[in-house]
Design a protein around this motif. Structure first.
Motif, PDB file in Angstrom:
ATOM      1  N   ASP A 174     -27.054  22.394 -77.547  1.00 15.72           N
ATOM      2  CA  ASP A 174     -27.816  23.594 -77.193  1.00 15.72           C
ATOM      3  C   ASP A 174     -29.037  23.781 -78.086  1.00 15.72           C
ATOM      4  O   ASP A 174     -30.046  24.353 -77.654  1.00 15.72           O
ATOM      5  CB  ASP A 174     -26.921  24.836 -77.300  1.00 15.72           C
ATOM      6  N   ASP A 175     -28.930  23.295 -79.352  1.00 18.91           N
ATOM      7  CA  ASP A 175     -30.010  23.546 -80.317  1.00 18.91           C
ATOM      8  C   ASP A 175     -30.833  22.313 -80.668  1.00 18.91           C
ATOM      9  O   ASP A 175     -31.944  22.435 -81.169  1.00 18.91           O
ATOM     10  CB  ASP A 175     -29.427  24.110 -81.619  1.00 18.91           C
ATOM     11  N   TYR A 176     -30.241  21.126 -80.455  1.00 19.12           N
ATOM     12  CA  TYR A 176     -30.910  19.915 -80.944  1.00 19.12           C
ATOM     13  C   TYR A 176     -30.932  18.802 -79.899  1.00 19.12           C
ATOM     14  O   TYR A 176     -30.036  18.686 -79.067  1.00 19.12           O
ATOM     15  CB  TYR A 176     -30.180  19.352 -82.178  1.00 19.12           C
ATOM     16  N   MET A 229     -34.877  27.365 -73.118  1.00 19.34           N
ATOM     17  CA  MET A 229     -34.427  27.357 -74.511  1.00 19.34           C
ATOM     18  C   MET A 229     -35.104  26.202 -75.250  1.00 19.34           C
ATOM     19  O   MET A 229     -35.110  25.071 -74.785  1.00 19.34           O
ATOM     20  CB  MET A 229     -32.908  27.194 -74.575  1.00 19.34           C
ATOM     21  N   LYS A 243     -35.701  23.539 -78.476  1.00 21.93           N
ATOM     22  CA  LYS A 243     -34.822  22.746 -79.334  1.00 21.93           C
ATOM     23  C   LYS A 243     -35.642  22.010 -80.387  1.00 21.93           C
ATOM     24  O   LYS A 243     -36.866  21.931 -80.298  1.00 21.93           O
ATOM     25  CB  LYS A 243     -34.045  21.724 -78.489  1.00 21.93           C
ATOM     26  N   LYS A 244     -34.931  21.462 -81.374  1.00 24.09           N
ATOM     27  CA  LYS A 244     -35.569  20.625 -82.380  1.00 24.09           C
ATOM     28  C   LYS A 244     -35.059  19.187 -82.227  1.00 24.09           C
ATOM     29  O   LYS A 244     -33.883  18.971 -81.945  1.00 24.09           O
ATOM     30  CB  LYS A 244     -35.275  21.139 -83.789  1.00 24.09           C
TER      31      LYS A 244
END
Length: 843
Positions: free
Chosen positions: A34-36, A1, A3-4
């Motif tokens: 989860d995303d950053y 996954m 991410k940023k």
């Protein structure tokens, strides 16, 4: 996954973002969800450096290595935060990080901090920009919902780099060139200059020159007391035909001839007066919302906060407490779509739903006014408050929807200041009734004005509604009633020099630097520009103080001899770019144009490089004794060879031998007339304005020693020794009788002394300094003190404790010299207070 990576400017902001978005797990110096991946800088992590092949070490600064204009700039880590840079570099290079989000502060410096980090890692990953002007959780979530593409910020990025590189070029080359010039005669004399700091200093020096060159002019005012049936009132004579001209001190109520003032008094005393009056309503709108400069200016005037202190408090209220919006702004308006947020803020200020732990006492101050604004629907579209055209990157400083809690005293003061300004801007205007009464006596007009607050409007927020009483009202005069002229007095006065700059007034001068030029077209073209930015002006002032170009005494900013010397040097060299505020104001304006895409980075830097070359070439072409300036020749001959002594940039130098006197000693610059007196009489003074190594001011006489060189004389000479020769006062006339033993009091070095208090067998201890708390005591004042027990009112005392000026009489009290202060106004119900002699008055 994938991410940023979000990079905030400070750790506290990163923690706020993590809390607002949720779902993060904290690691040592970063968060992850989860995303950053989320971390932060700690302010600037990198700074510009000259590429190694162009760099010259400080000890070898010379014109041979100038100018330094590298084809490119290197970046070097700031040592104390290098570990954080390594962490961010590691996170940027993570394979699962597909893009970056610039979450640094919204503005030029925030853009620079992020871009230097990205540049140092040579990353090619795409960038988005988070633009936050408020740090509340909702504002943060809204910011992430409206991320900007990195390329939209190119103008701001270019302006940021131009600002950084131009400051480096001008600062490094200017500082090295001026230091090299001043160090030609030996030693290392660091002489810093800067693209913004030096024109700012020029403003302060020019004001000080006006103060030093000021010649007071006497003028007279004629005041009268009139008796009407309803009571008494006062009036002041004025010239009805007065027109403002080039004389800045001219006023309608000032007379330049005492005879004319006395003639008016004689013609009107005891004569009847005929009254006419006119009453007009007048309204006064509330001040605009704060931007940073206006907040710093008014906090300095109100609380004595330095600009740096105000910025620090505002930053803490924004960043730590989340109760104010972004403070580094030059806008005094809000966006037009901000009405809903303002209404939410008003609800918070009522105390409703403020949350546990909120400062209830503080909110209770605002609740009545917030309720009133909500109930009367005063938050509505209004271009004076909500105006997109007057909002650039940031809007005005206002409270957020976050309720205040745990503010310290200083933070509370500033928060209260901002909230009251915010509330008052929505209130209606204050309404006055202004009455102008003209009383004519034998054809001579006397003006009386009364101003009554009819409706306090926004003033109620500041607790000024009580002014709606009789304050400023006039006693009534019936129609056709003739009043009696009870007493007419002529008051003598003198014109005053312009005041020294305080931080408040200097910030205004920096902000309005474009208004200081004479050319009307240039003035119009420069509207809205200034020296520095709201975010940098405080540090500029601190830098000037740190480099000992200025001193902060109380609220006054006083330029030092070093400052005057720098201005003489730059003016003599013809380097006007660094002394004229309008040119630097113009550069700041061009940076603004770069931000908007109206001017290119290449054009700007080309201009800066050319200016840098010119500055260095001018410095190379002169020697210390060839710098042009307003220098003259002394009448007194050289005490060593009888030759002619000339003033130069750094010295008073004999043209026939090596005899020379330095112009600056102990932080004070000698005037030619003082050196003339020293060479003629062998001594001069006592003189004020010297500074010790701790920066404290002191006074001293100067005497020439056996080698004809100047030395400090503090008055504690051999005449005070028990075995010294008697002091011969036979050539002097006594100033008066000693208040202790009735012997004569004479002028003796730096003091006035009883003749029995010096030499062997001294039997009295009366003495008084010629300078007391920086106030010179002239012989005439000492004569008056000894004869009458009291001097005239002296106005230039400076308190050792507060550094503030005060006025007082010197008085004799039991044989000692003490202070007596002015009587206060009757309303204060205070009588003159006489102090017993204080040690500092007698020294």
């Amino acid at each position: 996954m994938t991410k940023k990576l979000i990079i905030a400017e400070k750790p506290s902001v990163a923690a706020d973002i993590a809390k607002a978005l949720g779902g993060f797990t904290k690691h040592d110096d970063y968060f992850e969800s989860d995303d950053y991946v989320l971390s932060s800088a700690i302010g600037h992590l990198l700074e510009l450096a000259c590429p190694e092949e162009f760099e010259v070490k400080r000890g070898k600064w010379s014109f041979a290595h100038l100018p330094v204009i590298p084809p490119h700039f290197a970046l070097k880590p700031i040592e104390k935060t290098e570990s954080r840079l390594k962490l961010l570099t590691k996170l940027i290079k993570r394979k699962d990080v597909e893009g970056l989000i610039n979450g640094c502060d919204a503005g030029r410096e925030g853009e620079l901090i992020f871009n230097y980090i990205a540049q140092s890692t040579a990353t090619k990953k795409p960038v988005q920009r988070l633009w936050l002007q408020s740090m509340t959780p909702q504002a943060i979530r809204d910011g992430f919902a409206h991320l900007r593409a990195g390329h939209e910020m190119q103008g701001l990025a270019d302006a940021a780099v131009c600002r950084s590189e131009s400051d480096w070029l001008v600062g490094i080359n200017g500082t090295r060139a001026m230091t090299a010039f001043n160090s030609k005669t030996g030693g290392f004399h660091l002489t810093t200059v800067g693209r913004v700091q030096t024109p700012t200093l020029a403003i302060v020096v020019e004001r000080e020159r006006k103060i030093r060159d000021f010649k007071a002019r006497s003028y007279w005012e004629v005041e009268a007391n009139f008796a009407a049936r309803a009571g008494e009132y006062a009036g002041k004579w004025f010239d009805e035909n007065f027109k403002k001209d080039d004389d800045e001190h001219a006023r309608a109520d000032r007379l330049w001839e005492e005879k004319r003032a006395e003639a008016i008094r004689a013609a009107t005393s005891g004569k009847p007066g005929v009254v006419t009056e006119e009453a007009k309503p007048e309204t006064r709108l509330s001040p605009l919302l704060f931007d940073l400069t206006s907040l710093q200016r008014e906090a300095n005037s109100r609380f004595g906060f330095s600009a740096k202190t105000t910025l620090g408090l505002a930053q803490a209220l924004y960043e730590k407490h989340k109760v104010l919006t972004y403070p580094r702004t030059d806008s005094r308006c809000l966006p037009e779509d901000y009405l809903a947020t303002v209404k939410q803020t008003m609800t918070m200020l009522t105390g409703e739903g403020a949350g546990k732990g909120s400062d209830e006492v503080l909110l209770a101050r605002y609740a009545p006014f917030a309720h009133q604004i909500i109930a009367r629907n005063w938050v509505m579209p209004n271009k004076r408050i909500f105006n997109n055209a007057k909002v650039s990157d940031h809007f005005a400083i206002i409270p957020t929807t976050q309720a205040p809690k745990n503010l310290n005293e200083a933070e509370q003061k500033l928060y209260d200041f901002v909230v009251k300004r915010f509330l008052s801007v929505f209130f209606p205007a204050a309404e006055y009734l202004v009455t102008t009464r003209i009383t004519r006596v034998e054809g001579h007009p006397f003006k009386t004005e009364g101003k009554v607050l009819v409706n306090p409007g926004w003033l109620a927020v500041h607790g000024k509604e009580g002014q709606s009483g009789d304050e400023g009202n006039l006693v009534a005069v019936d129609k056709d009633e003739k009043v009696k002229t009870d007493a007419v007095t002529v008051k003598a006065n003198e014109t005053k020099p312009p005041p020294r700059y305080s931080e408040a007034t200097l910030l205004s001068a920096m902000e309005g630097a474009g208004k200081m030029v004479d050319d009307e077209e240039l003035k119009a073209a420069m509207a809205g520009r200034g020296l520095g930015t709201p975010a940098t002006r405080a540090q500029i002032i601190e830098n000037l103080i740190g480099e000992q170009y200025m001193l902060r005494e109380g609220r006054e900013l006083i330029p030092t001899a070093k400052a005057f010397s720098l201005m003489t040097l730059l003016t003599g060299l013809g380097v006007n770019e660094l002394t004229q505020p309008e040119l630097t104001g113009d550069w700041e304006w061009k940076l603004g144009r770069i931000e908007k895409g109206d001017f290119t980075r290449e054009e700007f830097m080309r201009e800066i490089a050319e200016m840098t070359r010119h500055m260095v070439e001018r410095a190379k072409s002169y020697e210390a004794d060839t710098i042009p300036g307003d220098f003259g020749v002394l009448e007194a001959p050289c005490p060593k060879c009888g030759g002619q002594i000339r003033e130069t940039y750094k010295k008073f130098q004999c043209g026939a031998c090596d005899y020379a006197l330095w112009k600056i000693v102990a932080g004070r610059q000698y005037e030619p007339a003082e050196i003339e007196a020293l060479l003629t009489e062998g001594q001069v003074g006592p003189l004020t304005g010297f500074r010790n190594k701790m920066g404290r001011s002191f006074a001293a006489a100067i005497k020439l020693n056996a080698d004809h060189l100047p030395e400090f004389d503090f008055g504690q000479d051999k005449a005070d020794d028990a075995d010294a020769e008697p002091v011969d006062f036979s050539a002097q006339t006594a100033l008066g009788k000693c208040p202790k033993c009735a012997s004569g009091v004479f002028d003796h070095g730096t003091t006035y002394v009883c003749e029995k208090s010096v030499g062997p067998g001294k039997s009295c201890d009366f003495r008084s300094g010629k300078i007391i708390l920086q106030q010179p005591i002239e012989p005439a004042q000492m004569q008056k003190l000894l004869a009458e027990g009291k001097t005239e009112l002296l106005k230039e005392f400076v308190s050792n404790r507060t550094r503030r000026k005060f006025s007082a009489y010197l008085v004799l009290d039991k044989g000692k010299v003490g202070f007596e202060f002015e009587k206060k106004a009757p309303a204060a119900k205070k009588t003159a207070a006489k102090k017993k002699a204080e040690p500092e008055a007698a020294e």
